[in-house]
Motif scaffolding. Structure first.
Motif, PDB file in Angstrom:
ATOM      1  N   LEU A  22       0.830  -1.209   0.000  1.00 49.36           N
ATOM      2  CA  LEU A  22       0.000   0.000   0.000  1.00 49.36           C
ATOM      3  C   LEU A  22       0.862   1.255   0.000  1.00 49.36           C
ATOM      4  O   LEU A  22       0.654   2.181  -0.797  1.00 49.36           O
ATOM      5  N   VAL A  23       1.833   1.283   0.890  1.00 55.28           N
ATOM      6  CA  VAL A  23       2.718   2.449   0.992  1.00 55.28           C
ATOM      7  C   VAL A  23       3.498   2.642  -0.306  1.00 55.28           C
ATOM      8  O   VAL A  23       3.648   3.770  -0.807  1.00 55.28           O
ATOM      9  N   GLU A  24       3.998   1.546  -0.876  1.00 54.20           N
ATOM     10  CA  GLU A  24       4.756   1.642  -2.134  1.00 54.20           C
ATOM     11  C   GLU A  24       3.885   2.221  -3.246  1.00 54.20           C
ATOM     12  O   GLU A  24       4.329   3.091  -4.010  1.00 54.20           O
ATOM     13  N   TYR A  25       2.647   1.746  -3.329  1.00 52.51           N
ATOM     14  CA  TYR A  25       1.771   2.219  -4.396  1.00 52.51           C
ATOM     15  C   TYR A  25       1.497   3.712  -4.269  1.00 52.51           C
ATOM     16  O   TYR A  25       1.652   4.468  -5.243  1.00 52.51           O
ATOM     17  N   PHE A  26       1.103   4.169  -3.091  1.00 55.62           N
ATOM     18  CA  PHE A  26       0.745   5.577  -2.955  1.00 55.62           C
ATOM     19  C   PHE A  26       1.972   6.489  -2.979  1.00 55.62           C
ATOM     20  O   PHE A  26       1.879   7.646  -3.408  1.00 55.62           O
ATOM     21  N   SER A  27       3.111   5.995  -2.576  1.00 57.30           N
ATOM     22  CA  SER A  27       4.340   6.786  -2.679  1.00 57.30           C
ATOM     23  C   SER A  27       4.700   7.044  -4.137  1.00 57.30           C
ATOM     24  O   SER A  27       5.314   8.077  -4.463  1.00 57.30           O
ATOM     25  N   SER A  28       4.308   6.117  -5.022  1.00 59.39           N
ATOM     26  CA  SER A  28       4.635   6.263  -6.449  1.00 59.39           C
ATOM     27  C   SER A  28       3.767   7.307  -7.148  1.00 59.39           C
ATOM     28  O   SER A  28       4.063   7.693  -8.282  1.00 59.39           O
ATOM     29  N   LEU A  29       2.707   7.773  -6.488  1.00 60.50           N
ATOM     30  CA  LEU A  29       1.779   8.699  -7.138  1.00 60.50           C
ATOM     31  C   LEU A  29       2.218  10.152  -7.067  1.00 60.50           C
ATOM     32  O   LEU A  29       1.640  10.999  -7.752  1.00 60.50           O
ATOM     33  N   GLY A  30       3.229  10.452  -6.248  1.00 56.95           N
ATOM     34  CA  GLY A  30       3.697  11.825  -6.166  1.00 56.95           C
ATOM     35  C   GLY A  30       3.850  12.284  -4.732  1.00 56.95           C
ATOM     36  O   GLY A  30       3.513  11.552  -3.792  1.00 56.95           O
ATOM     37  N   PRO A  31       4.363  13.498  -4.556  1.00 53.28           N
ATOM     38  CA  PRO A  31       4.630  14.010  -3.209  1.00 53.28           C
ATOM     39  C   PRO A  31       3.340  14.310  -2.448  1.00 53.28           C
ATOM     40  O   PRO A  31       2.263  14.435  -3.043  1.00 53.28           O
ATOM     41  N   PRO A  32       3.418  14.450  -1.111  1.00 51.68           N
ATOM     42  CA  PRO A  32       2.244  14.782  -0.307  1.00 51.68           C
ATOM     43  C   PRO A  32       1.607  16.101  -0.736  1.00 51.68           C
ATOM     44  O   PRO A  32       2.284  17.018  -1.212  1.00 51.68           O
ATOM     45  N   GLN A  33       0.300  16.173  -0.560  1.00 57.30           N
ATOM     46  CA  GLN A  33      -0.472  17.371  -0.850  1.00 57.30           C
ATOM     47  C   GLN A  33      -1.147  17.847   0.437  1.00 57.30           C
ATOM     48  O   GLN A  33      -1.142  17.151   1.453  1.00 57.30           O
ATOM     49  N   ASP A  34      -1.742  19.038   0.381  1.00 57.40           N
ATOM     50  CA  ASP A  34      -2.529  19.489   1.522  1.00 57.40           C
ATOM     51  C   ASP A  34      -3.722  18.551   1.715  1.00 57.40           C
ATOM     52  O   ASP A  34      -4.395  18.177   0.741  1.00 57.40           O
ATOM     53  N   ILE A  35      -3.979  18.189   2.952  1.00 55.82           N
ATOM     54  CA  ILE A  35      -5.095  17.293   3.238  1.00 55.82           C
ATOM     55  C   ILE A  35      -6.385  18.120   3.308  1.00 55.82           C
ATOM     56  O   ILE A  35      -6.506  19.014   4.140  1.00 55.82           O
ATOM     57  N   PRO A  36      -7.345  17.847   2.439  1.00 57.30           N
ATOM     58  CA  PRO A  36      -8.578  18.638   2.425  1.00 57.30           C
ATOM     59  C   PRO A  36      -9.511  18.259   3.577  1.00 57.30           C
ATOM     60  O   PRO A  36      -9.406  17.172   4.155  1.00 57.30           O
ATOM     61  N   ASP A  37     -10.429  19.152   3.902  1.00 53.35           N
ATOM     62  CA  ASP A  37     -11.428  18.864   4.929  1.00 53.35           C
ATOM     63  C   ASP A  37     -12.486  17.888   4.430  1.00 53.35           C
ATOM     64  O   ASP A  37     -13.106  17.181   5.225  1.00 53.35           O
ATOM     65  N   ARG A  38     -12.711  17.891   3.123  1.00 51.79           N
ATOM     66  CA  ARG A  38     -13.697  17.006   2.504  1.00 51.79           C
ATOM     67  C   ARG A  38     -13.032  16.187   1.416  1.00 51.79           C
ATOM     68  O   ARG A  38     -12.074  16.634   0.785  1.00 51.79           O
ATOM     69  N   ILE A  39     -13.536  15.002   1.204  1.00 52.05           N
ATOM     70  CA  ILE A  39     -13.087  14.204   0.064  1.00 52.05           C
ATOM     71  C   ILE A  39     -13.301  15.005  -1.211  1.00 52.05           C
ATOM     72  O   ILE A  39     -14.351  15.623  -1.409  1.00 52.05           O
ATOM     73  N   GLN A  40     -12.321  15.006  -2.086  1.00 53.20           N
ATOM     74  CA  GLN A  40     -12.373  15.838  -3.280  1.00 53.20           C
ATOM     75  C   GLN A  40     -13.196  15.231  -4.408  1.00 53.20           C
ATOM     76  O   GLN A  40     -13.744  15.951  -5.237  1.00 53.20           O
TER      77      GLN A  40
END
Length: 339
Positions: A113-131
């Motif tokens: 799981l960590v490997e997959y999401f790490s491959s998607l790009g750097p961290p972003q601001d965490i929104p208050d609502r699902i986008q």
């Protein structure tokens, strides 16, 4: 538009209500070719209704059962944090170390799981609502199902879009996500990762049971409809299950009971009704909604079969199905032959 293959035509036809689990044969494909002009004519008269979002996320997160509300909140906050915010460091708060992944493009386990999401790009601001535009969140027993609007461009028709529905289903244990299903499919040239293929669940009676009589009745209605109308193609039984004003969100399909009957009468090959739903995985019901997950086998670009999960969702009212969403879209892989 580029002419669809015979297989694709057949697929489009048999996803009119939801996805049938029947074996495709050459004779059925010939029927599909003959029925295609009629399908387009019926769709022009009874077009599918576009999928729309429910903006009231808070209402979808509530439940009279505190544990179900907590399970929904866990999945919702996981999505904001990991999927929208890409905060892989926070993933441990939401996922069990032995997390089971049924999506073929990601490795199973927490490390995968960590490997997959790490491959998607750097961290972003965490929104208050699902986008993403949410349609529904359902929780029952240890399961949570989430549905989203998915808008896509029509193949070979730039600027012309259509909508379908994306689903994710999670199993929760001791406050952590321990298992995940979605309709993950493999892009051309990609082979399955070290995932756990979804398997058929023989304990359907446990899935159909509920301490709430109305939920049990709603699930039984969906289960019996699928066995009778979809698996066995007993088209004339449709009024027993579908309301006159039945709303269809499958982009290939015809909305309304009349649209369903007009189309399916041309291609159905009725057979005896089996006692169980083919390829059943599980069901989730809450309020007036029911989500059904079934196993789906595709072929990768090398012709090798792999398994993923197909989803359908219905609204039930007064003992009939009044609205339907599923995972249908253009460009799906070829189905694996039935065993």
């Amino acid at each position: 538009m580029k002419k669809l293959s015979i297989f694709s035509l057949f697929y489009c036809l048999l996803t009119c209500l939801c996805s049938c689990s029947q074996q495709e044969t050459r004779s059925e494909n010939k029927t599909t070719e003959t029925a295609e002009p009629a399908r387009e004519q019926v769709q022009a008269l009874h077009p599918a209704v576009p999928v729309t979002a429910n903006p009231d996320h808070q209402a979808m997160l509530t439940s009279a059962d505190p544990q179900l509300a907590a399970n929904k909140r866990l999945c919702y906050d996981m999505w904001r944090t990991l999927v929208d915010g890409r905060d892989v460091e926070a993933a441990r708060h939401y996922f069990d170390e032995n997390y089971i992944q049924h999506n073929p493009i990601a490795d199973t386990g927490y490390a995968g799981l960590v490997e997959y999401f790490s491959s998607l790009g750097p961290p972003q601001d965490i929104p208050d609502r699902i986008q993403r535009p949410l349609v529904a969140i359902l929780a029952e027993r240890d399961l949570v199902a989430m549905a989203w609007v998915d808008e896509r461009e029509r193949p070979n028709a730039p600027g012309k879009n259509y909508t379908t529905t994306i689903f994710n289903m999670y199993r929760i244990k001791d406050g952590k996500i321990v298992e995940h299903w979605d309709h993950g499919t493999l892009p051309d040239g990609i082979t399955p990762r070290n995932y756990v293929p979804p398997t058929v669940n023989p304990d359907y009676e446990n899935s159909l049971a509920s301490s709430k009589p109305q939920l049990a009745a709603n699930k039984r209605l969906v289960y019996d409809m699928w066995r009778t109308l979809l698996d066995a193609q007993q088209v004339e039984t449709a009024p027993k299950y579908l309301s006159k004003g039945y709303i269809q969100h499958n982009p290939f399909a015809n909305t309304g009971l009349d649209g369903f009957l007009t189309f399916f009468r041309q291609i159905a090959k009725p057979k005896p009704v089996a006692p169980t739903v083919a390829n059943f995985i599980d069901m989730v019901a809450e309020g007036d909604k029911v989500v059904l997950a079934t196993k789906r086998d595709y072929l990768d670009s090398s012709g090798r079969p792999y398994a993923t999960t197909w989803f359908d969702m219905w609204v039930v009212k007064d003992g009939l199905l009044v609205e339907h969403w599923d995972t249908a879209s253009f460009g799906l892989p070829k189905r694996a032959p039935a065993e």
